[in-house]
Design an enzyme around this catalytic site. Structure first.
Site, PDB file in Angstrom:
ATOM      1  N   LYS A  96       0.814  -1.221   0.000  1.00 14.79           N
ATOM      2  CA  LYS A  96       0.000   0.000   0.000  1.00 14.79           C
ATOM      3  C   LYS A  96       0.845   1.268   0.000  1.00 14.79           C
ATOM      4  O   LYS A  96       0.396   2.320  -0.470  1.00 14.79           O
ATOM      5  CB  LYS A  96      -0.910   0.006   1.232  1.00 14.79           C
ATOM      6  CG  LYS A  96      -1.987  -1.064   1.220  1.00 14.79           C
ATOM      7  CD  LYS A  96      -3.158  -0.658   0.344  1.00 14.79           C
ATOM      8  CE  LYS A  96      -4.318  -1.645   0.493  1.00 14.79           C
ATOM      9  NZ  LYS A  96      -5.469  -1.256  -0.359  1.00 14.79           N
TER      10      LYS A  96
ATOM     11  N   SER B  52      -9.294   1.295   7.545  1.00 12.66           N
ATOM     12  CA  SER B  52      -8.932   0.764   8.852  1.00 12.66           C
ATOM     13  C   SER B  52      -7.668  -0.068   8.746  1.00 12.66           C
ATOM     14  O   SER B  52      -7.224  -0.659   9.713  1.00 12.66           O
ATOM     15  CB  SER B  52     -10.063  -0.114   9.391  1.00 12.66           C
ATOM     16  OG  SER B  52     -10.272  -1.200   8.508  1.00 12.66           O
TER      17      SER B  52
END
Lengths: 326, 326
Positions: free
Chosen positions: B64, B89
């Protein structure tokens, strides 16, 4: 090799930096050049700049492959054809089995019958012959002697062997090439093969070396303080790779080549192991976490800022982690 | 970028291979070139030659960071000074927080109030501002909208964003340079950012791509079969990173660029995760083990022998491992 240190009872010449360089060349086609890791989070925690040498990513999951490979590949053909033998319930057993397979010779491993199933399976998977014995040092040595009497084989001791020490030292040679700015290296100490090789490598560049061992298995610290080998008896430590005692050869190397031994409480070993898993995302076995445990418990040695830590292995029973209560 | 695929409802131009190369150059000073791993034991098990791309060793513990870094570093100064915002989250939250810190700008992360404490701590440790909301997609988007109304910020969506897709695709670009002989790549699919970028990278070299997702969260397989996005609702899977649904942009990329989606049962995901820990000695989170789970369950796709697998991340709660009963 330098002259025999007979005062220490060593039965072989002490390995030298030239032996380490020869070992590095010899094992290069077979061993991994393992990567190094760093973590700003761990650095902040111990207020030092750490470089972790990931020998858990070595073949067969531990630095032990370096020494076993160096020993096996340095045998002359006649000796090699007789096959090799050792006694070990741990990483040296798998490492020797793999090295023998790579040379295409037979390996016999004497293991205690209570060795973990996963370790037996690892040794068997490399094609070695396993002989079981009782779980005492005497039983192991007697079994090896009996087998060698029937069929002569080359004994490759797990640490009290100059070829093994030279091989283990190649991890530090690599680390010092990967991170030329280090002030010191800390390595775990059980029988002393890794720490002896590390000291020979680091001393050649004027870099300091400490050993780290469990406080519950502090025979190396006591032996070096006493000036004679004080064996450890059934130590109770999570660091299963560090339950062995020094040999005459490793004692002879270490008594003149390191700054000292740092002892580490069990809780810090477990905390260090978990920190390595969490921050570096790699699997360290408890023994491999002992050097970081030393820094967590005691901080960095005075005057030392950039420290290389050898993560010695990554062979763990994943069903029983020390921070999870079963 | 190529022309808008309006038929699919994509609201942005589709990213191209040129965008991936630009992203690779842009993030190079910040991201790790992650290593690859192989295991003869795992290869024997699945009867294929596997190369694992270890994005669990990427900064902030997941691929990511590549997309977040590309998005943040490509902002013009005026946009950057307004700060960035996202709702997540998971790994995108920490990645965006870190990327923003590296550029010296503010990041606001909208997280569900039931997010794990360890994830909240990771985001906070990078200096981001955290705003909590209820744990529904609507609540997250409403919270972002409300915050942006008060103070305009640049929204960096976790996957439905061409800058993010281009960044994620740099993992496959690296893998294909590290292992030029691959026949195919398998990547996990949740929202589709990683798989879209992987497909763009691999297609440019004529290399096949499959996605792998939990059978319990098979919205991507169903969406591509139906020709429209079918959202997933509260899927029950251990692969917490793959519980999201496709977005219009990732759907538009994937519908024309991959061979298919392989669905994986929970038991195979857990077995694959454990196998990676045991053999490769690295920590994969459940989502990162799904591609290997696909091979364990179904074998290699026909006609494909050398397969790259992207281990997407390594952020795991070490207190609750899926193979240990608490």
């Amino acid at each position: 090799m330098s002259q025999n240190d007979s005062a220490a009872g060593a039965t072989q010449d002490l390995p030298t930096i030239a032996d380490l360089h020869q070992a590095a060349t010899r094992i290069k086609p077979y061993a991994h050049m393992t990567p190094t890791f760093s973590s700003t989070g761990i650095d902040a925690r111990v207020r030092a700049n750490l470089v972790f040498k990931a020998e858990n990513l070595q073949k067969a999951g531990a630095f032990k492959f370096r020494g076993a490979c160096n020993a096996v590949m340095s045998l002359d053909n006649e000796s090699a054809q007789r096959g090799v033998i050792t006694h070990s319930s741990g990483n040296h057993a798998a490492a020797l089995a793999l090295a023998a397979r790579l040379r295409g010779i037979n390996a016999t491993i004497v293991m205690p019958d209570n060795a973990p199933a996963v370790k037996k399976a690892a040794v068997a998977s490399y094609g070695a012959r396993i002989k079981f014995c009782e779980s005492t040092e005497q039983a192991r040595e007697a079994t090896v002697a009996r087998l060698c009497e029937a069929t002569p084989m080359e004994l490759i001791h797990p640490y009290n062997d100059a070829r093994i020490i030279a091989g283990q030292g190649t991890a530090a040679l690599e680390l010092l090439a990967q991170s030329p700015q280090l002030d010191a290296i800390i390595a775990p100490i059980g029988g002393g093969g890794l720490l002896s090789g590390t000291a020979i490598a680091a001393n050649s560049l004027g870099i300091k070396v400490w050993g780290a061992e469990p406080a519950n298995a502090d025979d190396a610290a006591r032996s070096l303080a006493a000036g004679r080998i004080i064996p450890v008896v059934n130590p109770d430590t999570v660091a299963d790779g560090l339950r062995t005692s020094l040999g005459p050869l490793t004692f002879a190397v270490l008594r003149n080549s390191i700054e000292g031994i740092i002892t580490v409480d069990e809780a810090y070993i477990v905390e260090a192991m978990r920190l390595i898993w969490e921050r570096l995302k790699i699997i360290a076995e408890p023994s491999g976490a002992v050097p970081l445990g030393a820094l967590l418990q005691h901080g960095a040695p005075a005057g030392v800022q950039r420290i290389g830590l050898i993560i010695s292995g990554g062979n763990v029973d994943l069903d029983t982690l020390p921070w999870i209560q079963a």
